[in-house]
Every structure is written in structure tokens, then in C-alpha cells.
Scaffold this motif. Structure first.
Motif, PDB file in Angstrom:
ATOM      1  N   SER A  95       0.708  -1.434   0.019  1.00  0.00           N
ATOM      2  CA  SER A  95       0.062  -0.091   0.183  1.00  0.00           C
ATOM      3  C   SER A  95       0.940   1.372  -0.008  1.00  0.00           C
ATOM      4  CB  SER A  95      -1.163  -0.022   1.241  1.00  0.00           C
ATOM      5  OG  SER A  95      -0.312   0.213   2.235  1.00  0.00           O
ATOM      6  N   ARG A  96       2.090   0.956   0.470  1.00  0.00           N
ATOM      7  CA  ARG A  96       2.827   2.393   0.470  1.00  0.00           C
ATOM      8  C   ARG A  96       3.957   2.528  -0.709  1.00  0.00           C
ATOM      9  NH1 ARG A  96       5.307   6.070   4.417  1.00  0.00           N
ATOM     10  NH2 ARG A  96       4.050   5.051   6.068  1.00  0.00           N
ATOM     11  N   TYR A  97       4.293   1.382  -1.274  1.00  0.00           N
ATOM     12  CA  TYR A  97       5.119   1.496  -2.288  1.00  0.00           C
ATOM     13  C   TYR A  97       4.508   0.894  -3.661  1.00  0.00           C
ATOM     14  CZ  TYR A  97       8.386   2.547   1.354  1.00  0.00           C
ATOM     15  OH  TYR A  97       8.839   3.000   2.526  1.00  0.00           O
ATOM     16  N   GLY A  98       3.181   0.407  -3.622  1.00  0.00           N
ATOM     17  CA  GLY A  98       2.723  -0.190  -4.844  1.00  0.00           C
ATOM     18  C   GLY A  98       3.070  -1.538  -5.159  1.00  0.00           C
ATOM     19  N   THR A  99       3.597  -1.744  -6.437  1.00  0.00           N
ATOM     20  CA  THR A  99       4.194  -3.330  -6.340  1.00  0.00           C
ATOM     21  C   THR A  99       5.149  -3.740  -5.457  1.00  0.00           C
ATOM     22  OG1 THR A  99       5.972  -2.562  -7.993  1.00  0.00           O
ATOM     23  CG2 THR A  99       3.762  -3.027  -8.921  1.00  0.00           C
ATOM     24  N   GLY A 100       5.474  -5.001  -5.364  1.00  0.00           N
ATOM     25  CA  GLY A 100       6.439  -5.584  -4.228  1.00  0.00           C
ATOM     26  C   GLY A 100       7.011  -6.806  -4.606  1.00  0.00           C
ATOM     27  N   ARG A 101       7.911  -7.023  -4.105  1.00  0.00           N
ATOM     28  CA  ARG A 101       8.563  -8.394  -4.268  1.00  0.00           C
ATOM     29  C   ARG A 101       8.774  -9.212  -3.008  1.00  0.00           C
ATOM     30  NH1 ARG A 101      14.292  -8.868  -7.174  1.00  0.00           N
ATOM     31  NH2 ARG A 101      14.748  -6.977  -6.139  1.00  0.00           N
ATOM     32  N   TYR A 102       8.240 -10.411  -3.083  1.00  0.00           N
ATOM     33  CA  TYR A 102       8.335 -11.335  -1.741  1.00  0.00           C
ATOM     34  C   TYR A 102       8.797 -12.724  -1.927  1.00  0.00           C
ATOM     35  CZ  TYR A 102       6.399 -14.091   2.145  1.00  0.00           C
ATOM     36  OH  TYR A 102       6.251 -15.071   3.094  1.00  0.00           O
ATOM     37  N   VAL A 103       9.952 -13.117  -1.434  1.00  0.00           N
ATOM     38  CA  VAL A 103      10.628 -14.271  -1.672  1.00  0.00           C
ATOM     39  C   VAL A 103      10.487 -15.062  -0.582  1.00  0.00           C
ATOM     40  CG1 VAL A 103      12.785 -15.332  -2.267  1.00  0.00           C
ATOM     41  CG2 VAL A 103      12.083 -13.002  -3.192  1.00  0.00           C
ATOM     42  N   PRO A 104       9.510 -16.192  -0.240  1.00  0.00           N
ATOM     43  CA  PRO A 104       9.505 -16.922   0.838  1.00  0.00           C
ATOM     44  C   PRO A 104      10.553 -18.019   0.724  1.00  0.00           C
ATOM     45  CG  PRO A 104       7.717 -17.245  -0.666  1.00  0.00           C
ATOM     46  CD  PRO A 104       8.390 -16.295  -1.323  1.00  0.00           C
ATOM     47  N   VAL A 105      11.205 -18.408   1.696  1.00  0.00           N
ATOM     48  CA  VAL A 105      11.966 -19.486   1.816  1.00  0.00           C
ATOM     49  C   VAL A 105      11.720 -20.734   2.851  1.00  0.00           C
ATOM     50  CG1 VAL A 105      14.483 -20.043   2.305  1.00  0.00           C
ATOM     51  CG2 VAL A 105      13.852 -17.927   1.366  1.00  0.00           C
ATOM     52  N   ASP A 106      11.575 -21.684   2.641  1.00  0.00           N
ATOM     53  CA  ASP A 106      10.924 -22.743   3.463  1.00  0.00           C
ATOM     54  C   ASP A 106      11.516 -24.143   3.045  1.00  0.00           C
ATOM     55  OD1 ASP A 106       8.344 -22.609   5.527  1.00  0.00           O
ATOM     56  OD2 ASP A 106       9.042 -24.197   5.307  1.00  0.00           O
ATOM     57  N   VAL A 107      11.769 -25.079   3.948  1.00  0.00           N
ATOM     58  CA  VAL A 107      12.143 -26.416   3.769  1.00  0.00           C
ATOM     59  C   VAL A 107      10.830 -27.227   3.457  1.00  0.00           C
ATOM     60  CG1 VAL A 107      14.255 -26.356   5.288  1.00  0.00           C
ATOM     61  CG2 VAL A 107      12.054 -26.784   6.337  1.00  0.00           C
ATOM     62  N   SER A 108       9.685 -26.761   3.907  1.00  0.00           N
ATOM     63  CA  SER A 108       8.452 -27.526   3.354  1.00  0.00           C
ATOM     64  C   SER A 108       7.916 -26.854   2.142  1.00  0.00           C
ATOM     65  CB  SER A 108       7.518 -27.413   4.484  1.00  0.00           C
ATOM     66  OG  SER A 108       6.103 -27.888   4.072  1.00  0.00           O
ATOM     67  N   GLY A 109       8.131 -27.986   1.083  1.00  0.00           N
ATOM     68  CA  GLY A 109       7.761 -27.490  -0.429  1.00  0.00           C
ATOM     69  C   GLY A 109       6.265 -27.228  -0.362  1.00  0.00           C
ATOM     70  N   ASP A 110       5.529 -28.008   0.490  1.00  0.00           N
ATOM     71  CA  ASP A 110       4.156 -28.023   0.492  1.00  0.00           C
ATOM     72  C   ASP A 110       3.438 -26.607   1.104  1.00  0.00           C
ATOM     73  OD1 ASP A 110       3.221 -30.941  -0.145  1.00  0.00           O
ATOM     74  OD2 ASP A 110       5.010 -30.946   1.283  1.00  0.00           O
ATOM     75  N   ALA A 111       4.073 -26.377   2.259  1.00  0.00           N
ATOM     76  CA  ALA A 111       3.792 -24.948   2.787  1.00  0.00           C
ATOM     77  C   ALA A 111       4.176 -23.677   1.888  1.00  0.00           C
ATOM     78  CB  ALA A 111       4.516 -24.956   4.162  1.00  0.00           C
ATOM     79  N   LEU A 112       5.219 -23.925   0.984  1.00  0.00           N
ATOM     80  CA  LEU A 112       5.679 -22.867   0.062  1.00  0.00           C
ATOM     81  C   LEU A 112       4.833 -22.622  -0.967  1.00  0.00           C
ATOM     82  CD1 LEU A 112       8.313 -21.127   0.386  1.00  0.00           C
ATOM     83  CD2 LEU A 112       9.177 -22.804  -1.420  1.00  0.00           C
ATOM     84  N   ALA A 113       4.266 -23.899  -1.583  1.00  0.00           N
ATOM     85  CA  ALA A 113       3.336 -23.936  -2.614  1.00  0.00           C
ATOM     86  C   ALA A 113       1.963 -23.044  -2.347  1.00  0.00           C
ATOM     87  CB  ALA A 113       3.279 -25.204  -2.958  1.00  0.00           C
ATOM     88  N   GLU A 114       1.490 -23.631  -1.186  1.00  0.00           N
ATOM     89  CA  GLU A 114       0.377 -23.008  -0.808  1.00  0.00           C
ATOM     90  C   GLU A 114       0.443 -21.414  -0.452  1.00  0.00           C
ATOM     91  OE1 GLU A 114      -1.491 -24.513   3.023  1.00  0.00           O
ATOM     92  OE2 GLU A 114      -0.983 -26.332   2.007  1.00  0.00           O
ATOM     93  N   THR A 115       1.565 -20.947   0.229  1.00  0.00           N
ATOM     94  CA  THR A 115       1.666 -19.664   0.612  1.00  0.00           C
ATOM     95  C   THR A 115       1.764 -18.779  -0.908  1.00  0.00           C
ATOM     96  OG1 THR A 115       2.918 -20.183   2.601  1.00  0.00           O
ATOM     97  CG2 THR A 115       3.374 -17.900   1.526  1.00  0.00           C
ATOM     98  N   THR A 116       2.751 -19.329  -1.789  1.00  0.00           N
ATOM     99  CA  THR A 116       2.665 -18.627  -3.138  1.00  0.00           C
ATOM    100  C   THR A 116       1.482 -18.561  -3.727  1.00  0.00           C
ATOM    101  OG1 THR A 116       5.017 -19.983  -3.102  1.00  0.00           O
ATOM    102  CG2 THR A 116       4.180 -18.854  -5.101  1.00  0.00           C
ATOM    103  N   ASN A 117       0.836 -19.593  -3.959  1.00  0.00           N
ATOM    104  CA  ASN A 117      -0.470 -19.492  -4.604  1.00  0.00           C
ATOM    105  C   ASN A 117      -1.280 -18.559  -3.943  1.00  0.00           C
ATOM    106  OD1 ASN A 117       0.376 -21.363  -6.401  1.00  0.00           O
ATOM    107  ND2 ASN A 117      -0.428 -22.993  -5.211  1.00  0.00           N
ATOM    108  N   ALA A 118      -1.396 -18.760  -2.401  1.00  0.00           N
ATOM    109  CA  ALA A 118      -2.553 -17.660  -2.007  1.00  0.00           C
ATOM    110  C   ALA A 118      -2.312 -16.198  -1.964  1.00  0.00           C
ATOM    111  CB  ALA A 118      -2.473 -18.056  -0.418  1.00  0.00           C
ATOM    112  N   LEU A 119      -0.878 -15.759  -1.903  1.00  0.00           N
ATOM    113  CA  LEU A 119      -0.752 -14.550  -2.032  1.00  0.00           C
ATOM    114  C   LEU A 119      -0.483 -13.995  -3.473  1.00  0.00           C
ATOM    115  CD1 LEU A 119       2.382 -14.415   0.419  1.00  0.00           C
ATOM    116  CD2 LEU A 119       0.285 -13.413   0.738  1.00  0.00           C
TER     117      LEU A 119
END
Ligand code: AVJ
Length: 317
Positions: A95-119
Motif C-alpha cells: 500500500s505504501r510502495y505499490g508493487t512489491g517483491r516477496y521471496v518466501p524460503v521454506d524447507v517444506s515444499g508444500d507450505a511454500l506452494a500454498e503460500t505462493t498461490n494464496a498470496l
């Protein structure tokens, strides 16, 4: 059962190393397969586990201020998990800067895929690129993501022992460039009873989480462990400022490690350490980080001083 993938054999080797050591132990990162990540989320919903709730409200109060102090940058999150808490920060930056970049790092591939898709669904202007791996695997990538804000929330730092923490902080300091920041969430030292309750919830979710590492061994390593023969044991040790979590065998267990063709026997009463959870004194922690040339720019804490968020920056030397 045991597809002998590289990861499975790595898990078997880690289990063999830890279970043949004294005291016996298992590396805590193996607690977090898809099932373990789900079970941990269930712990965060218990009334006893104050950490997540407190951190969320601190993030609600301080995300805007943090975004203002750091300026725009890529948000790189270590051990992202469900990233539920990170949404506050992402919302503040987008909301402050417009577009953004998010790089989640996780050892759980499943958690990562869920997060990536939801966001990606909720923030169309956000570029999300997940990295499947350990924290260490992301350090070499950081200079190319600068300017960045490295997020390490949930008091996950507390899982590292002294030696691991020292390596971790050296790597962080090495990877941060001038103008980069780090947001660290830590659980603070408090009365032992409150801490003990958080790791021994009445609904038994903490126990289920501890047992899952053995259930995972059964699933992936063909271990044939009797889960009913395991008790969860967690206690805060003030002299170490940490919770120690063990699985205690209530019967003799023959633990098969199929990928290695080995069996390790655990006797009744024997304990396997599955996790530690370090708690911190704020002034001691700031002094400690200072030794790694990391400056604490701001500290956000709740009125009860139960939990803290520290905004860190590399010290120019
Ligand atoms: C996710 C590592 C922060 O140490 O409090 C909670 C893990 N284990 N209950 C913690 C955990 C048992 C948790 N961290």
C-alpha cells in the motif's frame, strides 16, 4: 515407503547420526513436513501458545512504521511457513510502495506452494518467488535481491543452538548490504509457568507435533516406531533460557532406517531431543547482535514484554 530420493537418504542419515549420539536427538527441521506444518499451525491456535498471537498484534501495530523506516525493498522471509503473519507486512509495503517483491524460503515444499498461490491471488501486483530450501541456501542469493528486508519471524531463531546461531548471524551480516534491513521476531524470557504451558497445551497439540517426526520416519524411512510408546516432554530451563523438548520412550523401540539398512534400539525411559526454543533478554540480545555488527534500530514489544520485534541494520565499519 522409502523412495530412496536424495532427501530421504539425507533424512535417514540425519536420524542415524542423532539417534546413535548421546544424548539422542533429531534435527528439528524434520518436524516440518506438510503434516508437521499443519500441526504447528494448530499449536498457534491454542490459548496457551501466546507467541503467534502476540507477534501478530505487534505486526499490526508496527508494519507501517517499519515500511516507512526501511523504504521500499524485496521482502525475503526465512522459514515462511503459512506466511499468515507476513500478510500484514506485505500489505503495508504494497500500500505504501505499490508493487512489491516477496521471496518466501521454506524447507517444506508444500507450505511454500500454498503460500505462493494464496498470496499471488490476493496481491496481483506482488511478484512472489518461493525458494525451497534451508536458510543457509538463500544467503548467496541475497546480494542480488538488495535492497531488501530479511524477515525472520515466529522466534524461529530460538530453534538454533549456540554454534548454529553464531554461523547464522555471521552469514546474515555477510549477506546484508548497506541499506538492507532485517526484522527479527523473538520470544522473551518470562516466568517459567507461562512458557511451560505454551509447550504443553491441554489439547495435546504440542505432543502431536513432537510425535509427528516419528510418524514421518515411519512414513518415509519405514521405521515402524510405535507412536503410542512415545511421550512428549517439554520444560523451560531458566539457566539455559530455553525450552527443551524431548520424546520419551515408554517402551523398547526398534527403529528401522530402511534406506541405510540399519536398526537403532531405544530403551524404555530413553529420551530423544527433538527441539530447543531459546528465549531472550532484550539488552543481552542487542549486545549479542552488536558483536556481529548488527545494529538494533527499533524494538517493538507488547506492554507485558512477552515478545519482541527487532528491526536490525548492518553497522557501517
Ligand atoms: C516455530 C520454532 C518458533 O519454538 O515456539 C512450538 C516451534 N515447537 N511448540 C517454537 C514449537 C513446539 C516454535 N517455533
Amino acid at each position: 515407503m522409502s523412495s530412496s530420493s536424495i532427501e530421504t537418504r539425507e533424512f535417514a542419515r540425519a536420524a542415524a547420526l542423532g539417534l546413535s549420539d548421546h544424548p539422542r536427538w533429531l534435527p528439528c527441521r524434520y518436524l516440518y513436513d506438510a503434516e508437521g506444518s499443519r500441526l504447528f499451525e494448530r499449536i498457534t491456535e491454542t490459548p496457551e501458545y501466546y507467541l503467534t498471537r502476540t507477534e501478530l498484534s505487534l505486526l499490526d501495530e508496527s508494519s507501517d512504521a517499519i515500511a516507512q523506516i526501511t523504504g521500499d525493498g524485496a521482502l525475503v522471509e526465512l522459514g515462511a511457513g503459512s506466511a499468515r503473519k507476513t500478510e500484514r507486512i506485505i500489505a503495508a509495503y504494497t500500500s505504501r510502495y505499490g508493487t512489491g517483491r516477496y521471496v518466501p524460503v521454506d524447507v517444506s515444499g508444500d507450505a511454500l506452494a500454498e503460500t505462493t498461490n494464496a498470496l499471488a491471488g490476493r496481491y496481483p501486483t506482488l511478484a512472489v518467488r518461493g525458494v525451497h530450501g534451508t536458510y543457509e541456501s538463500v544467503f548467496p542469493l541475497l546480494p542480488s535481491l538488495s535492497p531488501l528486508v530479511l524477515l525472520f519471524l515466529g522466534s524461529t531463531i530460538g530453534n538454533l543452538n549456540q554454534g548454529e546461531a553464531e554461523v547464522f548471524w555471521r552469514n546474515v551480516r555477510c549477506a546484508l548490504m548497506p541499506g538492507d534491513f532485517m526484522l527479527l521476531g523473538v520470544d522473551l524470557v518470562k516466568d517459567a509457568a507461562t512458557i511451560d504451558r505454551a509447550y504443553n497445551d491441554a489439547a495435546g497439540r504440542s505432543a502431536a507435533f513432537t510425535k509427528n517426526i516419528f510418524a514421518r520416519m515411519n512414513r518415509e524411512l519405514g521405521s515402524e516406531i510405535d507412536l503410542a510408546g512415545i511421550d512428549h516432554e517439554a520444560a523451560y530451563r531458566p539457566e539455559w533460557q530455553r525450552v527443551e523438548i524431548f520424546a520419551r520412550m515408554t517402551r523398547r523401540q526398534e527403529v528401522h532406517l530402511a534406506p541405510l539398512g540399519r536398526t537403532i534400539t531405544l530403551e524404555p525411559g530413553e529420551r530423544v531431543m527433538t527441539e530447543i526454543s531459546r528465549k531472550y533478554e532484550l539488552t543481552e540480545l542487542r549486545d549479542y547482535l552488536h558483536l556481529f555488527e548488527l545494529e538494533t534500530l527499533q524494538t517493538f514489544t507488547d506492554p507485558a514484554r512477552s515478545y519482541a520485534l527487532l528491526l536490525l541494520g548492518p553497522r557501517q565499519s
